[in-house]
Each structure stands twice: as C-alpha cells, then as structure tokens.
Write a protein that holds these residues in place. Structure first.
Motif, PDB file in Angstrom:
ATOM      1  N   LYS A 173     -24.405  14.533 -23.686  1.00 56.46           N
ATOM      2  CA  LYS A 173     -24.961  15.687 -24.403  1.00 56.46           C
ATOM      3  C   LYS A 173     -24.567  17.020 -23.781  1.00 56.46           C
ATOM      4  O   LYS A 173     -25.291  18.002 -23.886  1.00 56.46           O
ATOM      5  CB  LYS A 173     -26.482  15.549 -24.474  1.00 56.46           C
ATOM      6  N   GLY A 174     -23.442  17.028 -23.110  1.00 56.50           N
ATOM      7  CA  GLY A 174     -22.967  18.294 -22.568  1.00 56.50           C
ATOM      8  C   GLY A 174     -23.285  18.454 -21.098  1.00 56.50           C
ATOM      9  O   GLY A 174     -23.797  17.553 -20.432  1.00 56.50           O
ATOM     10  N   GLU A 175     -23.025  19.633 -20.589  1.00 53.70           N
ATOM     11  CA  GLU A 175     -23.118  19.883 -19.154  1.00 53.70           C
ATOM     12  C   GLU A 175     -24.541  19.824 -18.631  1.00 53.70           C
ATOM     13  O   GLU A 175     -24.749  19.643 -17.429  1.00 53.70           O
ATOM     14  CB  GLU A 175     -22.501  21.247 -18.834  1.00 53.70           C
ATOM     15  N   ASP A 176     -25.545  20.012 -19.477  1.00 52.36           N
ATOM     16  CA  ASP A 176     -26.938  19.996 -19.029  1.00 52.36           C
ATOM     17  C   ASP A 176     -27.556  18.604 -19.068  1.00 52.36           C
ATOM     18  O   ASP A 176     -28.728  18.439 -18.739  1.00 52.36           O
ATOM     19  CB  ASP A 176     -27.787  20.943 -19.888  1.00 52.36           C
ATOM     20  N   ASP A 177     -26.819  17.601 -19.485  1.00 49.61           N
ATOM     21  CA  ASP A 177     -27.296  16.211 -19.520  1.00 49.61           C
ATOM     22  C   ASP A 177     -27.382  15.701 -18.082  1.00 49.61           C
ATOM     23  O   ASP A 177     -26.388  15.698 -17.353  1.00 49.61           O
ATOM     24  CB  ASP A 177     -26.318  15.375 -20.342  1.00 49.61           C
ATOM     25  N   LEU A 178     -28.564  15.263 -17.681  1.00 49.38           N
ATOM     26  CA  LEU A 178     -28.765  14.827 -16.298  1.00 49.38           C
ATOM     27  C   LEU A 178     -27.802  13.719 -15.919  1.00 49.38           C
ATOM     28  O   LEU A 178     -27.207  13.746 -14.830  1.00 49.38           O
ATOM     29  CB  LEU A 178     -30.216  14.357 -16.104  1.00 49.38           C
ATOM     30  N   GLU A 179     -27.643  12.718 -16.783  1.00 50.26           N
ATOM     31  CA  GLU A 179     -26.748  11.606 -16.460  1.00 50.26           C
ATOM     32  C   GLU A 179     -25.300  12.062 -16.344  1.00 50.26           C
ATOM     33  O   GLU A 179     -24.552  11.579 -15.491  1.00 50.26           O
ATOM     34  CB  GLU A 179     -26.872  10.499 -17.521  1.00 50.26           C
ATOM     35  N   VAL A 180     -24.909  13.007 -17.172  1.00 49.59           N
ATOM     36  CA  VAL A 180     -23.556  13.556 -17.085  1.00 49.59           C
ATOM     37  C   VAL A 180     -23.387  14.307 -15.766  1.00 49.59           C
ATOM     38  O   VAL A 180     -22.365  14.171 -15.076  1.00 49.59           O
ATOM     39  CB  VAL A 180     -23.260  14.485 -18.280  1.00 49.59           C
ATOM     40  N   ILE A 181     -24.393  15.099 -15.410  1.00 56.20           N
ATOM     41  CA  ILE A 181     -24.352  15.838 -14.140  1.00 56.20           C
ATOM     42  C   ILE A 181     -24.202  14.876 -12.970  1.00 56.20           C
ATOM     43  O   ILE A 181     -23.336  15.048 -12.104  1.00 56.20           O
ATOM     44  CB  ILE A 181     -25.624  16.692 -13.974  1.00 56.20           C
ATOM     45  N   LEU A 182     -25.050  13.845 -12.938  1.00 56.41           N
ATOM     46  CA  LEU A 182     -25.031  12.911 -11.817  1.00 56.41           C
ATOM     47  C   LEU A 182     -23.720  12.123 -11.774  1.00 56.41           C
ATOM     48  O   LEU A 182     -23.178  11.854 -10.691  1.00 56.41           O
ATOM     49  CB  LEU A 182     -26.224  11.961 -11.920  1.00 56.41           C
ATOM     50  N   TYR A 183     -23.212  11.764 -12.942  1.00 59.20           N
ATOM     51  CA  TYR A 183     -21.936  11.044 -13.001  1.00 59.20           C
ATOM     52  C   TYR A 183     -20.817  11.899 -12.432  1.00 59.20           C
ATOM     53  O   TYR A 183     -20.035  11.458 -11.585  1.00 59.20           O
ATOM     54  CB  TYR A 183     -21.639  10.647 -14.450  1.00 59.20           C
TER      55      TYR A 183
END
Length: 564
Positions: A467-477
């Motif tokens: 869901k974009g740069e603010d997605d927690l899982e994306v951030i952690l990944y």
C-alpha cells in the motif's frame, strides 16, 4: 458371646482377604488397543469419537465441548474471553474455551508453578514452551504426544509437514514424539529483528547523516543531547532508551552485535551461537562482550542512555516515545517502531523513525543477527488433563487454515482485512492475495495479535497488498532488505531449537536460569557503573565458570551434534 462374635468377624475378614487375593491373581480380560478392528474403546475415548465430526469439517463436534486453556497475556488483546475471533471460532467449531491468562513477563514462572503443583489446564497456548521443557514434561506424561492425533485428525498439520518437512523434523523430539505444535511465521523482517531506530528529523536538525559506525552513533547521540533538536529550549531530549521487556528491545540486542555475534532470537538459547569452528559458543564471556560493555558504559556515563532503560516496561517506553507535545526520544531498539511508539498513532511519529544499519565496531565486527527458521516452537500443547485431546488437536489444527490465520492474527474480513482485487500487487511484487485494512500494533479485541499457532508462511506474508511507502510491512521489508540483509552472518550462525533427554533438559534449564540471571544482572551493573568493568571482569568470568558454563555448552554441543 463377645468371643464368638470376635471369632466370626475374624473368619469373615480372612475370607474376604482370600477372595481379594484370588481376584487380584485372576487373569483379566485384555483391553484392546484403540482403533483395533472389532474391539471396543475406553468409554471416554469412545464418547469423544462419537462427538467428533469427520476431520477437516466444521463444526468439530456435534455437542458443545469446553476446553480449559492457559494463554500468554498479550498487551494488544483486551480480553481473550470476549474477543471477536474467540466468539467466531466457537460458533464455527462448537468448542468453548475457558481462558486462564498469565502475565506475559512472568509466563514461564507461572507455567512452571502450574506444572509442578499439578494445577494446569487442558491446553497451553502461546506460551512458547521450549524444547527442553517439552522433553521434561513430555517424558513424564504431562504433555501428550501428538503424533497419533495429528495422523488421525490433523488435516492442516499434515499439509504443513508435507509442504515444509523441516518443520516436522524440528519439532520432533529424540524419542520420536511431537509434544507441541509451532507457530509458523516466516516473517522476512522478523528473521533480522534486532534493529535500532532513530528519529530522522533530528538527524537533519543536527546536520548529521545516518550513523554507520559505533563512533558515529555516539556522536549522533551526543548531538541529540546537546543541540536541542526538538527546539523547545529545554534539555529534555532522551538520546537513547530501551526496555528489557519488549520485542528485541534490550540494551544489548542491537548494540552488542558491533562487538561480538549476539543472537537473542530465542529466550531459551539467547547469547548462544555456532562459532566459525562449528562449536556451540556463548557471547557473554568473550573479549568483544567486554568491549561492548565499555562502549555502553561510556554512553551511560555521558547521559546518552535513559537510566530507566533497565527497569521500565513496554508501556512506559511507548509513553516516552509518544510524549505529549514535542518529541523527546531520539533512538530506541526493537523489532518494529511499535515497541517504542504507537503504530498508526495520531502523532504519526512512528513513521519518522528509520532503522540504523548494523554498526561497524572498533574491531571490525558488524552483524545482523539472523534466524532463518521462521518458527516458534511450543506454541500449542495438550496436557494429560484433557478429556477431549482429539477435539483439542482439531481446534488447534484449524488455526493453520488460510482464513483462520487471517482472522486470528488480523481480524474480521471486510473490516481488518479483505481479499485482494484483480491487478493488486503484493509486497513481493507478485499478484496479491489479501489486503490489511487496519495496521497491526494497536490495542483491540478482534484478534489474538500473533498469539498461538498460525500459518504465516513467507508467501502468505508477502502476498499482502503493498500500500505504498507508509505500509508498515513494506517499510519493514525494505529496511531489512536494504540495511540488514547485507550484514547477515556467513561464518557464524544462530543455534537452532534443540531437544534434550529428560535428564539433560532438567540440567540445562537449571544452568540457564543461573547463568542468564547473572549475565543480565552484571550487564546492567557494568553499563551503569555499579560494577567496575576493569576491576571485576576477571571475577565475572570466574563466576561464570563456577556456575558450570562449560558444562552448559557441553550439553548443547552434545545435542547439537546428535541432531546434525
């Protein structure tokens, strides 16, 4: 008359004893083994068989059954008894749960007390019982072997074993029994969860770059303390703070890996690792450990580490991170930002903390502690108190199903998550399967917040809609991929879960308690200066030897070699 009566009673007593002896010696009809063709089962087992529906179907039983469950308290779950998933799963399975919630920080003590006092329930859930404990209480018959139950009733568990043979191999004890089901969480960012986070706006304010060495990190913290980065004219900045009571948040979890390999990914084997020679070793008696203590003592003496870092709990640390008004926390350690701030909170601070990469230490050490297993052992256990063990196994087995994992870990479809739509892409860049609607990390009463068994494979987690740069899982990944994976160890490795014999397990548990309590006490004392590191280091090493550290490592080595 009295004598005649006494004589008569004596004869009757002797006759009764003779009859009892004869009955005792008389061959008894053999009770057939459960499942033998044409033979009857014990009444309780027969009743359970009649209650059960076919494996893999719902409800699990035709008539409502109650199971008593001891569960680890979770600060993100308001009440397991009234939880939305509890109510939904009861309606689906026809199994009612009576919960006994034990505090998260004292769960092992509470469990040990319950087991030794013979006051424990049908199921132990989410307490993550170690392999050593499984062997001790499994061999005593307190923990039931699950092998036959899985074979007969475990539709999802057998599928898990078929897809991931290493799982079955890892959770099978040396006696051939499986005493506990695991929680599968092949979480990429969790595999390198010993992270440090820094408030990025402050870096810009003091004109410094993201630190890459321990010395640069020191300079950053010093600037946070002295240059008033929150611009309120007050010396209220807390450069660095920790808690020993949250996820990967203790003072040595991240920092010590710049001096010696220090994997703390398991509560039962923390500080232990496999060294370059393939031997089980400990981090806390190495010269690098002393060097790391000297560094942390320097930070503490200069007021760069909050004094409460050795005593505060997770809620107190979050209150520090969410200080009303100005930001006052510069950096903290943890598996994610929710350890020290409110994820998705109104302040929005959580997203402004960025990871510090593993720092290069003065001797060239730079590790990201790495755990490739992605599995928590001892997540679900059935005890000998259970009247309906097959029902209990079916109840846990269902938690591995795709939808049930989503519901137990995230919540309700359409509210906390939804199925992916055509064209949506997952975190891994492939077609997505599901989407999280509300981010993990807030207190709620709709799911179990990662308590107990589930099937979050790597494919499952990375198939969530990005869901974009603010997605927690994306951030952690991304933070893990870019900053931590390059420093995963290649010559040393984290010790896997190991099973011991009952005798070994008891000895290991006693030694670990003594050793780890001492190490944690002395780590705190050396850092705050209550103990003089230069004067007392040799005494510290001697005490470790007196506490049979060599024997502790020897037991692990023997078992590690036997399990190769």
């Amino acid at each position: 008359m009295k004598k005649s009566l006494t004589y008569l009673l004596t004869v009757c007593l002797i006759f009764s004893l003779v009859l009892a002896a004869c009955a005792k010696n008389e061959p008894k009809p053999q009770t057939p083994a459960a499942g033998s063709e044409g033979q009857s089962k014990p009444p309780a087992e027969q009743k359970e068989k009649e209650l059960l529906t076919p494996p893999g179907t719902y409800p699990i039983v035709n008539e409502k059954v109650t199971l008593k469950v001891m569960v680890r308290g979770n600060p993100l779950v308001e009440d397991f008894a009234t939880n939305e998933f509890t109510k939904w799963y009861e309606e689906k399975t026809n199994v009612h749960i009576e919960w006994e919630v034990v505090p998260e920080q004292s769960r092992q003590e509470k469990l040990n007390l319950a087991l030794t006092s013979n006051d424990y329930p049908d199921i132990i859930f989410g307490i993550n019982v170690s392999a050593a404990q499984q062997m001790i209480f499994g061999s005593q018959g307190i923990f039931l072997p699950l092998n036959d139950l899985i074979e007969e009733q475990g539709v999802q568990t057998k599928k898990l074993f078929a897809d991931s043979p290493l799982v079955k191999e890892t959770i099978t004890a040396p006696d051939g029994n499986i005493y506990a089901l695991p929680d599968i969480n092949e979480c990429y960012h969790c595999s390198m969860s010993q992270k440090m986070w820094i408030y990025e706006p402050w870096l810009k304010e003091v004109g410094l770059d993201m630190p890459t060495t321990t010395e640069e990190f020191y300079e950053v913290l010093k600037a946070f303390k002295e240059k008033d980065p929150n611009k309120n004219g007050k010396p209220d900045e807390v450069p660095l703070a920790f808690t020993p009571k949250s996820w990967r948040s203790s003072i040595e979890a991240f920092l010590m890996n710049s001096f010696v390999y220090n994997p703390m990914l398991s509560t039962s084997t923390k500080y232990l690792y496999i060294n370059e020679d393939g031997k089980v070793d400990a981090s806390f008696n190495k010269p690098g450990w002393k060097e790391g203590l000297e560094y942390m003592n320097r930070l503490y003496k200069e007021g760069l580490i909050a004094p409460e870092s050795f005593t505060q709990d997770e809620n107190q640390l979050i209150q520090l991170g969410e200080n009303p008004g100005e930001v006052i926390l510069g950096a903290s350690a943890g598996g994610h930002q929710g350890v020290f701030t409110q994820l998705m909170g109104e302040s929005g601070r959580w997203s402004e903390y960025k990871t510090v990469p593993p720092l290069l230490g003065p001797s060239g050490v730079q590790y990201a502690a790495y755990d490739p297993l992605g599995m928590t052992v001892g997540s679900f256990i059935i005890t000998d108190k259970a009247k309906y063990p097959e029902v209990a196994l079916r109840w846990a087995d269902g938690l591995y199903e795709f939808e049930h994992t989503l519901r137990s870990n995230y919540g309700r479809p359409g509210e906390e998550w939804r199925e992916a739509e055509a064209g949506e892409i997952g975190i891994n860049g492939k077609p997505a399967q599901w989407s999280e609607l509300k981010s993990f990390g807030t207190v709620q009463n709709v799911n179990y917040a990662q308590t107990g068994p589930g099937m979050r494979s790597n494919d499952f987690r990375l198939s969530a809609v990005a869901k974009g740069e603010d997605d927690l899982e994306v951030i952690l990944y991304n933070e893990t991929k870019n900053k931590y994976e390059p420093y995963a160890p290649t010559k040393v490795k984290t010790l896997p879960p190991l099973f011991f014999t009952e005798e070994q397990a008891s000895e290991v548990a006693d030694l670990a308690k003594t050793l780890y309590d001492f190490v944690e006490e002395m780590t705190a004392r050396f850092v705050i200066g209550d103990a003089d590191l230069n004067k007392e280091w040799d005494s510290y090493l001697k005490t470790l030897n007196d506490m049979n550290l060599n024997r502790y490592l020897e037991l692990y080595q023997q078992t590690y070699d036997a399990n190769k």
